[in-house]
Design a protein around this motif. Structure first.
Motif, PDB file in Angstrom:
ATOM      1  N   LEU A   1       0.977  -1.150   0.235  1.00 27.74           N
ATOM      2  CA  LEU A   1      -0.107   0.034   0.019  1.00 27.74           C
ATOM      3  C   LEU A   1       1.009   1.575   0.404  1.00 27.74           C
ATOM      4  CD1 LEU A   1      -2.909  -0.636   2.624  1.00 27.74           C
ATOM      5  CD2 LEU A   1      -3.140  -0.624  -0.051  1.00 27.74           C
ATOM      6  N   SER A   2       0.940   2.578  -0.829  1.00 29.74           N
ATOM      7  CA  SER A   2       1.349   3.909  -1.076  1.00 29.74           C
ATOM      8  C   SER A   2       0.334   4.621  -0.614  1.00 29.74           C
ATOM      9  CB  SER A   2       1.785   3.578  -2.314  1.00 29.74           C
ATOM     10  OG  SER A   2       1.378   2.930  -3.389  1.00 29.74           O
ATOM     11  N   LEU A   3       0.946   5.754  -0.554  1.00 30.65           N
ATOM     12  CA  LEU A   3       0.419   6.728   0.202  1.00 30.65           C
ATOM     13  C   LEU A   3      -1.126   7.005  -1.058  1.00 30.65           C
ATOM     14  CD1 LEU A   3       2.204   9.192   1.960  1.00 30.65           C
ATOM     15  CD2 LEU A   3       0.460   8.055   2.768  1.00 30.65           C
ATOM     16  N   ALA A   4      -0.469   6.925  -2.677  1.00 31.21           N
ATOM     17  CA  ALA A   4      -1.449   7.327  -3.391  1.00 31.21           C
ATOM     18  C   ALA A   4      -2.434   6.341  -3.733  1.00 31.21           C
ATOM     19  CB  ALA A   4      -0.683   7.200  -4.822  1.00 31.21           C
ATOM     20  N   GLN A   5      -2.244   4.851  -3.410  1.00 27.52           N
ATOM     21  CA  GLN A   5      -2.870   4.139  -3.290  1.00 27.52           C
ATOM     22  C   GLN A   5      -4.325   4.370  -1.957  1.00 27.52           C
ATOM     23  OE1 GLN A   5      -0.583   0.784  -2.967  1.00 27.52           O
ATOM     24  NE2 GLN A   5      -1.119   0.118  -4.959  1.00 27.52           N
ATOM     25  N   ILE A   6      -3.103   4.547  -0.977  1.00 28.32           N
ATOM     26  CA  ILE A   6      -4.590   5.297   0.280  1.00 28.32           C
ATOM     27  C   ILE A   6      -5.362   5.996   0.130  1.00 28.32           C
ATOM     28  CG2 ILE A   6      -3.982   5.448   2.860  1.00 28.32           C
ATOM     29  CD1 ILE A   6      -2.350   3.984   3.384  1.00 28.32           C
ATOM     30  N   ARG A   7      -4.839   7.865  -0.065  1.00 27.87           N
ATOM     31  CA  ARG A   7      -5.588   8.010  -0.774  1.00 27.87           C
ATOM     32  C   ARG A   7      -6.656   7.742  -1.462  1.00 27.87           C
ATOM     33  NH1 ARG A   7      -0.862  11.663  -1.179  1.00 27.87           N
ATOM     34  NH2 ARG A   7      -1.506  11.012  -3.787  1.00 27.87           N
ATOM     35  N   GLU A   8      -6.281   6.770  -2.693  1.00 28.75           N
ATOM     36  CA  GLU A   8      -7.786   6.204  -3.527  1.00 28.75           C
ATOM     37  C   GLU A   8      -8.569   5.660  -3.313  1.00 28.75           C
ATOM     38  OE1 GLU A   8      -9.335   5.791  -7.438  1.00 28.75           O
ATOM     39  OE2 GLU A   8      -7.788   6.969  -7.552  1.00 28.75           O
ATOM     40  N   ALA A   9      -8.114   4.691  -2.385  1.00 30.65           N
ATOM     41  CA  ALA A   9      -9.312   3.564  -1.604  1.00 30.65           C
ATOM     42  C   ALA A   9     -10.317   4.554  -0.559  1.00 30.65           C
ATOM     43  CB  ALA A   9      -8.484   3.106  -0.765  1.00 30.65           C
ATOM     44  N   PHE A  10      -9.355   6.086   0.340  1.00 30.66           N
ATOM     45  CA  PHE A  10      -9.805   7.199   0.806  1.00 30.66           C
ATOM     46  C   PHE A  10     -11.521   7.002  -0.210  1.00 30.66           C
ATOM     47  CE2 PHE A  10      -7.863   5.993   4.303  1.00 30.66           C
ATOM     48  CZ  PHE A  10      -8.713   6.323   5.374  1.00 30.66           C
ATOM     49  N   PHE A  11     -10.996   7.807  -1.256  1.00 33.08           N
ATOM     50  CA  PHE A  11     -11.705   8.631  -2.120  1.00 33.08           C
ATOM     51  C   PHE A  11     -12.906   7.503  -3.239  1.00 33.08           C
ATOM     52  CE2 PHE A  11     -13.110   9.375  -7.094  1.00 33.08           C
ATOM     53  CZ  PHE A  11     -13.964  11.328  -6.580  1.00 33.08           C
ATOM     54  N   GLU A  12     -12.682   5.946  -3.267  1.00 35.42           N
ATOM     55  CA  GLU A  12     -13.848   5.564  -4.026  1.00 35.42           C
ATOM     56  C   GLU A  12     -14.733   4.955  -2.496  1.00 35.42           C
ATOM     57  OE1 GLU A  12     -11.785   2.096  -5.129  1.00 35.42           O
ATOM     58  OE2 GLU A  12     -10.648   2.607  -6.526  1.00 35.42           O
ATOM     59  N   THR A  13     -14.317   4.790  -0.634  1.00 37.25           N
ATOM     60  CA  THR A  13     -15.004   4.913  -0.482  1.00 37.25           C
ATOM     61  C   THR A  13     -15.790   5.594  -0.556  1.00 37.25           C
ATOM     62  OG1 THR A  13     -13.841   3.106   0.467  1.00 37.25           O
ATOM     63  CG2 THR A  13     -14.905   4.373   2.249  1.00 37.25           C
ATOM     64  N   ALA A  14     -15.217   7.149   0.064  1.00 38.19           N
ATOM     65  CA  ALA A  14     -16.138   8.081  -0.097  1.00 38.19           C
ATOM     66  C   ALA A  14     -17.314   7.907  -1.070  1.00 38.19           C
ATOM     67  CB  ALA A  14     -15.364   9.754   0.156  1.00 38.19           C
ATOM     68  N   THR A  15     -16.748   7.553  -2.132  1.00 35.27           N
ATOM     69  CA  THR A  15     -17.918   8.302  -3.139  1.00 35.27           C
ATOM     70  C   THR A  15     -18.693   6.924  -3.212  1.00 35.27           C
ATOM     71  OG1 THR A  15     -16.219   9.000  -4.865  1.00 35.27           O
ATOM     72  CG2 THR A  15     -18.698   7.500  -6.158  1.00 35.27           C
ATOM     73  N   LEU A  16     -18.828   5.673  -2.872  1.00 38.74           N
ATOM     74  CA  LEU A  16     -19.227   4.411  -2.302  1.00 38.74           C
ATOM     75  C   LEU A  16     -20.026   4.255  -1.292  1.00 38.74           C
ATOM     76  CD1 LEU A  16     -20.611   1.988  -3.887  1.00 38.74           C
ATOM     77  CD2 LEU A  16     -18.392   0.134  -2.952  1.00 38.74           C
ATOM     78  N   SER A  17     -19.470   5.005  -0.858  1.00 39.40           N
ATOM     79  CA  SER A  17     -20.583   5.712   0.410  1.00 39.40           C
ATOM     80  C   SER A  17     -21.863   6.441   0.141  1.00 39.40           C
ATOM     81  CB  SER A  17     -19.600   5.512   1.605  1.00 39.40           C
ATOM     82  OG  SER A  17     -18.620   4.909   2.454  1.00 39.40           O
ATOM     83  N   ALA A  18     -21.457   7.492  -0.493  1.00 38.63           N
ATOM     84  CA  ALA A  18     -22.029   8.325  -0.490  1.00 38.63           C
ATOM     85  C   ALA A  18     -23.438   7.553  -1.026  1.00 38.63           C
ATOM     86  CB  ALA A  18     -21.578   9.894  -1.141  1.00 38.63           C
ATOM     87  N   GLY A  19     -22.929   7.467  -2.796  1.00 35.88           N
ATOM     88  CA  GLY A  19     -24.112   6.638  -2.977  1.00 35.88           C
ATOM     89  C   GLY A  19     -24.999   5.733  -2.215  1.00 35.88           C
ATOM     90  N   VAL A  20     -24.752   4.640  -1.524  1.00 35.50           N
ATOM     91  CA  VAL A  20     -25.049   4.093  -1.105  1.00 35.50           C
ATOM     92  C   VAL A  20     -25.767   4.943   0.028  1.00 35.50           C
ATOM     93  CG1 VAL A  20     -25.757   2.184   1.029  1.00 35.50           C
ATOM     94  CG2 VAL A  20     -23.887   1.978  -0.729  1.00 35.50           C
TER      95      VAL A  20
END
Length: 425
Positions: free
Chosen positions: A258-277
């Motif tokens: 896990l790199s910092l860029a991957q962690i940022r991307e994971a948080f971004f995808e989580t925010a997007t998907l959680s908002a949709g749900v």
């Protein structure tokens, strides 16, 4: 109510996202039926629909799954599956199913499984000579194991909506998931002999060494979640937070992928998907409010009871209705919409609330691999570059196996209640 349904159907036909379709249909209903004063309740109901502390489990579990995916745990899980079942005729197809079962404890969502495993297994199966439509369909069917195994987002939502123990629901989905996995593996082996699928090459010795040890930290996640909840160490919400921290730690410290860029991307995808749900849940809550105004749940319950008072026949009727509903609606939205009605009918079926919850969730999830809006079908179709009609036809026998497991869940209580009963002793 006809006006509401008409407005909702029109929005869907026009391609409006389902969350906004639910909200717009609710507005049309309130304005056209003289309930304009209730417009003041619209934002209140929307906020109340997601104002539940337990719903925090959803973004945390989504984050845990995204971090696991970013850490490239899929490769470790697939290698472990190859070690377990890979050396038989048609073994790569069996590996796809077993890997789906193992990956279920990481993702908790069918779409995550379909995309993560599909991107690896569909091209591999095509290279080995499998029909592209079959490879895609098998990946889609295997993805249904995700919503049955903890941390299942759909089971969490059902527990929130009904007050059913999330820990018991997590345990209840495991045996049906194992059964479905076994049936899908048996189908792949039968099809391999019938169509002479290839025998995969053995894993190189260097690849076999330490496979289980490398995959074990990822596979411990559902054990930590269920064990922590059932032992009382932490609540479901705390378990979700622990899962996210655990995924972050093993991705950065153990696997070091896990790199910092991957962690940022994971948080971004989580925010997007959680908002949709959450948006779907919020808008569907307004629809549930309208159903209550019209006394629709009570009316439907009376109509069903007028048709039959046999608990067994009622279970069959409910399953047929939910299957049809799942054909057209995203599962989480369908779950929120159907619960006011199901709450009226559930006691009449005589089913345990935990058993009933597993049946309802699995039923609606089957819609993920059926047209016209089966999201997992679209995902694997895009990955495999196969027309969706061909994938749908190839998936038919697997859908039949899913329906068989669904009926067993509805009529064999111990299938879903065995593990919860053991933990209650």
């Amino acid at each position: 109510m006809t006006l509401y349904l008409g407005a909702f159907a029109l929005c869907l036909v026009l391609g409006v996202p389902i969350a906004f379709s639910l909200g717009l249909a609710s507005l049309v209903y309130l304005l056209a039926t003289g309930h304009a004063m209730l417009l003041m309740a619209f934002p209140q109901k929307i906020i109340a629909g997601i104002d539940n502390f337990v719903l925090l489990t959803i973004p945390f579990f989504i984050l845990a799954g995204n971090l696991m995916n970013a850490a490239k745990l899929t490769q470790q899980i697939v290698r472990l599956a190859q070690l377990m079942v890979g050396r038989v005729q048609g073994g790569l197809a069996a590996v796809t199913v077993v890997a789906s079962m193992l990956f279920s404890g990481v993702s908790g969502a069918a779409t995550a499984e379909a995309s993560a495993l599909g991107s690896m297994m569909i091209p591999a199966m095509r290279r080995d000579g499998y029909a592209p439509a079959y490879a895609a369909a098998l990946t889609a069917a295997g993805s249904l194991l995700g919503p049955l195994v903890p941390p299942s987002l759909a089971l969490i939502l059902y527990g929130v909506l009904t007050g059913t123990s999330i820990g018991d629901l997590f345990l209840a989905g495991i045996v049906p998931a194992v059964l479905l996995c076994g049936l899908l593996v048996a189908y792949t082996l039968w099809k391999a002999r019938r169509e002479d699928h290839p025998l995969p090459p053995p894993l190189p010795a260097e690849a076999r060494r330490g496979v289980a040890a490398r995959a074990l930290p990822a596979l411990l996640l559902p054990v930590i979640i269920v064990g922590g909840i059932r032992s009382g160490v932490f609540t479901p919400t705390e378990a979700a937070a622990v899962a996210a921290v655990y995924a972050l730690l093993i991705g950065t410290v153990f696997y070091r992928t896990l790199s910092l860029a991957q962690i940022r991307e994971a948080f971004f995808e989580t925010a997007t998907l959680s908002a949709g749900v959450m948006l779907v849940v919020a808008m569907a809550s307004m629809t549930s409010f309208i159903l209550g105004i019209e006394n629709i749940p009570q009316a439907i319950a009376r109509a069903v009871l007028g048709f039959t008072q046999s608990p067994a026949l009622l279970v069959v009727v409910l399953n047929v209705v939910l299957l049809v509903l799942g054909f057209f609606l995203e599962p989480l939205a369908a779950l929120v919409l159907a619960m006011p009605i199901l709450n009226q009918l559930a006691p009449i079926t005589g089913l345990d609330p935990v058993q009933f919850g597993v049946m309802v969730v699995f039923n609606l999830m089957i819609g993920m691999i059926t047209p016209p809006v089966g999201l997992c079908l679209f995902i694997v179709s895009a990955i495999g570059r196969v027309p969706i009609d061909k994938v749908s036809r190839a998936a038919l026998p697997m859908i039949g196996l899913c329906i068989l497991v669904l009926l067993l869940v509805g009529f064999v209580p111990q299938l879903s209640l065995l593990l919860p009963s053991l933990f209650h002793r």
